[in-house]
Design a protein around this motif. Structure first.
Motif, PDB file in Angstrom:
ATOM      1  N   ILE A 180      -7.244  -2.200  16.285  1.00 22.10           N
ATOM      2  CA  ILE A 180      -5.836  -2.137  16.054  1.00 22.10           C
ATOM      3  C   ILE A 180      -5.164  -3.475  16.326  1.00 22.10           C
ATOM      4  O   ILE A 180      -5.206  -4.000  17.083  1.00 22.10           O
ATOM      5  CB  ILE A 180      -5.590  -1.104  17.273  1.00 22.10           C
ATOM      6  N   SER A 181      -4.394  -3.691  15.066  1.00 22.84           N
ATOM      7  CA  SER A 181      -3.504  -5.003  15.102  1.00 22.84           C
ATOM      8  C   SER A 181      -1.952  -4.371  15.132  1.00 22.84           C
ATOM      9  O   SER A 181      -1.746  -3.518  14.824  1.00 22.84           O
ATOM     10  CB  SER A 181      -3.628  -5.534  13.763  1.00 22.84           C
ATOM     11  N   PHE A 182      -1.545  -5.302  16.081  1.00 28.71           N
ATOM     12  CA  PHE A 182      -0.099  -5.223  16.437  1.00 28.71           C
ATOM     13  C   PHE A 182       0.839  -6.007  15.732  1.00 28.71           C
ATOM     14  O   PHE A 182       1.942  -5.946  15.618  1.00 28.71           O
ATOM     15  CB  PHE A 182       0.205  -5.118  17.924  1.00 28.71           C
ATOM     16  N   GLY A 183       0.640  -7.406  15.211  1.00 33.61           N
ATOM     17  CA  GLY A 183       1.398  -8.690  14.778  1.00 33.61           C
ATOM     18  C   GLY A 183       2.025  -8.282  13.434  1.00 33.61           C
ATOM     19  O   GLY A 183       0.983  -7.736  12.512  1.00 33.61           O
ATOM     20  N   PRO A 184       2.817  -8.446  12.999  1.00 36.46           N
ATOM     21  CA  PRO A 184       3.651  -8.277  11.654  1.00 36.46           C
ATOM     22  C   PRO A 184       2.888  -9.278  10.732  1.00 36.46           C
ATOM     23  O   PRO A 184       2.570  -8.743   9.659  1.00 36.46           O
ATOM     24  CB  PRO A 184       5.007  -8.637  11.862  1.00 36.46           C
ATOM     25  N   GLU A 185       2.611 -10.472  11.228  1.00 40.65           N
ATOM     26  CA  GLU A 185       1.781 -11.211  10.232  1.00 40.65           C
ATOM     27  C   GLU A 185       0.450 -10.543   9.628  1.00 40.65           C
ATOM     28  O   GLU A 185       0.287 -10.564   8.574  1.00 40.65           O
ATOM     29  CB  GLU A 185       1.509 -12.473  10.854  1.00 40.65           C
ATOM     30  N   ASN A 186      -0.338 -10.006  10.719  1.00 39.72           N
ATOM     31  CA  ASN A 186      -1.696  -9.475  10.466  1.00 39.72           C
ATOM     32  C   ASN A 186      -1.391  -8.148   9.957  1.00 39.72           C
ATOM     33  O   ASN A 186      -2.177  -7.738   8.808  1.00 39.72           O
ATOM     34  CB  ASN A 186      -2.383  -9.281  11.784  1.00 39.72           C
ATOM     35  N   ILE A 187      -0.449  -7.349  10.141  1.00 41.03           N
ATOM     36  CA  ILE A 187      -0.140  -6.142   9.301  1.00 41.03           C
ATOM     37  C   ILE A 187       0.258  -6.377   7.744  1.00 41.03           C
ATOM     38  O   ILE A 187      -0.393  -5.730   7.073  1.00 41.03           O
ATOM     39  CB  ILE A 187       0.848  -5.373  10.120  1.00 41.03           C
ATOM     40  N   PHE A 188       1.160  -7.387   7.556  1.00 40.25           N
ATOM     41  CA  PHE A 188       1.450  -7.621   6.137  1.00 40.25           C
ATOM     42  C   PHE A 188       0.269  -8.184   5.518  1.00 40.25           C
ATOM     43  O   PHE A 188      -0.109  -7.911   4.431  1.00 40.25           O
ATOM     44  CB  PHE A 188       2.183  -8.861   6.376  1.00 40.25           C
ATOM     45  N   TYR A 189      -0.801  -9.077   6.400  1.00 36.43           N
ATOM     46  CA  TYR A 189      -1.872  -9.450   5.623  1.00 36.43           C
ATOM     47  C   TYR A 189      -2.963  -8.416   5.222  1.00 36.43           C
ATOM     48  O   TYR A 189      -3.516  -8.423   4.255  1.00 36.43           O
ATOM     49  CB  TYR A 189      -2.658 -10.534   6.690  1.00 36.43           C
ATOM     50  N   LEU A 190      -3.114  -7.555   6.087  1.00 36.17           N
ATOM     51  CA  LEU A 190      -3.947  -6.579   5.767  1.00 36.17           C
ATOM     52  C   LEU A 190      -3.373  -5.341   4.828  1.00 36.17           C
ATOM     53  O   LEU A 190      -4.192  -4.803   4.154  1.00 36.17           O
ATOM     54  CB  LEU A 190      -4.544  -5.812   6.877  1.00 36.17           C
ATOM     55  N   THR A 191      -2.287  -5.264   4.941  1.00 39.42           N
ATOM     56  CA  THR A 191      -1.728  -3.992   4.220  1.00 39.42           C
ATOM     57  C   THR A 191      -0.373  -4.076   3.259  1.00 39.42           C
ATOM     58  O   THR A 191      -0.237  -3.296   2.227  1.00 39.42           O
ATOM     59  CB  THR A 191      -1.192  -2.849   5.003  1.00 39.42           C
ATOM     60  N   GLY A 192       0.110  -5.389   3.328  1.00 36.84           N
ATOM     61  CA  GLY A 192       1.332  -5.528   2.637  1.00 36.84           C
ATOM     62  C   GLY A 192       2.626  -5.040   3.067  1.00 36.84           C
ATOM     63  O   GLY A 192       3.512  -5.153   2.329  1.00 36.84           O
TER      64      GLY A 192
END
Length: 396
Positions: A46-58
């Protein structure tokens, strides 16, 4: 605690705009994360950071002050848990197109917990990202307690931040484009500066060029300082009117597809004094020895020492980091320094594909400050300077 059933929604229409990266790039990132998960014995991450969520899913929106999460399993497309109205950014304009939306009256942690129950058996190990800015300790503890109470094992981890440090060819292409925008905006700032000009006018020109050339919002604003305000770190425009003899400092972040390439330049209104010129020389020579020393396998602390040794020749002390990783950026930062900074204690080795903002600079008491910076890429054989703008002090 769960207020209602939280169902996974799937976006079925074509994305509203072209995704920033290819399908192959997103697949590469997801597989790399899954390798890390397997190594760590994690079944669900489970990722919470906006950078990581963008990185993984766009998924891309500045409204990440509300709790959001990306739930990654070993065998399915990542699913984002997002405030209901912002879930549109996943459903209609992301790579994953899978979202659980929660309403404003819902507890977001309930939605995350409900999704985990749908995708994982109670004896699964759940990896929880522990380096995100936007999940409070209270809510992190709440989620951990719910998971453990339901029989899940939990572990704190941060694999995506580490993966983001090494950029792919597609990511580097974005950073190169961002650098071209930074350079144009720097030229605009310098062209707008002069005696009698207001700092706000310079800032307006910077924004005009950043946005007009395709730049996106940066994680931090451009920094514009002059005269006595040069002693202030990370200061924005203030409405001050420039005067003859002022020193000037502009730090500018071009951003393309959320990837940033910052650049810092300093100058003067009229001929600089010898002391300011000497400070500029120290910064420029540090950039020269740093870029000559950066290569795969170099230890970050050793690179920092190169800068320390150069500054000592000028009887100057390095009192902050030499540089920091840059890539995906959202406020409150445009850098990835929380993942990797070049400091005296950092013993990790540099790898091809890493990108850094090198920031040799010095504050002289409460009188002035100077930094001359570059965004650079670690290549297979050495170092490439991505930002291209004259380093010497500019004079207006």
């Amino acid at each position: 605690m769960i207020a209602r059933n939280f169902e996974v929604q799937k976006g079925t229409e074509a994305t509203i705009s072209k995704l920033p990266f290819s399908n192959e790039e997103y697949e590469r990132r997801l597989e790399a994360l899954r390798r890390e998960m397997r190594t760590a014995g994690v079944d669900v991450f489970i990722s919470f950071g906006p950078e990581n969520i963008f990185y993984l899913t766009g998924h891309d929106t500045p409204a990440y002050q509300y709790v959001q999460a990306c739930v990654v399993t070993m065998d399915a497309t990542p699913i984002n848990v997002i405030r209901h109205i912002d879930a549109s950014n996943t459903l209609y304009n992301s790579w994953s197109k899978l979202a659980v939306g929660y309403q404003d009256e819902d507890e977001p942690i309930s939605a995350i917990f409900a999704l985990v129950q749908q995708v994982a058996k109670p004896d699964a190990t759940i990896g929880l990202e522990d380096e995100a800015f936007f999940v409070s300790p209270k809510r992190y503890a709440m989620l951990t307690g719910l998971l453990q109470g339901a029989g899940y094992k939990t572990t704190a981890t941060n694999p995506v931040g580490t993966l983001r440090l090494t950029k792919s060819a597609e990511e580097i292409s974005c950073i190169r484009r961002a650098a071209r925008i930074s350079e144009k905006a720097m030229a605009a700032a310098i062209g707008a500066a002069g005696e009698g000009v207001n700092e706000n006018f310079i800032a307006a020109e910077v924004w005009r060029v950043l946005v007009g050339n395709g730049g996106e919002f940066p994680g931090l604003p451009p920094f514009v300082t002059s005269g006595p305000r040069m002693c202030l770190a990370h200061a924005t425009w203030s409405g001050r009117q420039l005067q003859a003899g002022d020193s000037l400092g502009f730090e500018i972040p071009g951003v393309v597809n959320r990837y940033v390439a910052p650049i810092y330049r300093c100058g003067t209104i009229g001929k600089p004094n010898a002391g300011f010129e000497k400070l500029a020389e120290a910064c420029i020579t540090s950039l020269e020895v740093l870029t000559a020393s950066i290569k795969p396998g170099a230890v970050a602390a050793d690179i920092h020492q190169v800068h320390v040794d150069n500054f000592s020749r000028y009887k100057l002390i390095v009192d902050h980091r030499t540089g920091y990783s840059v890539g995906v950026n959202y406020a409150p930062d445009w850098g990835e320094g929380n993942e990797l900074s070049i400091t005296r204690t950092e013993r990790r080795e540099l790898k091809p594909g890493m990108v850094f903002h090198l920031v040799p600079g010095v504050f002289i008491d409460d009188r002035t400050h100077i930094t001359i910076s570059e965004t650079v890429l670690v290549t297979e054989t050495g170092c490439e300077v991505i930002t291209q703008y004259p380093r010497p002090l500019f004079i207006v």
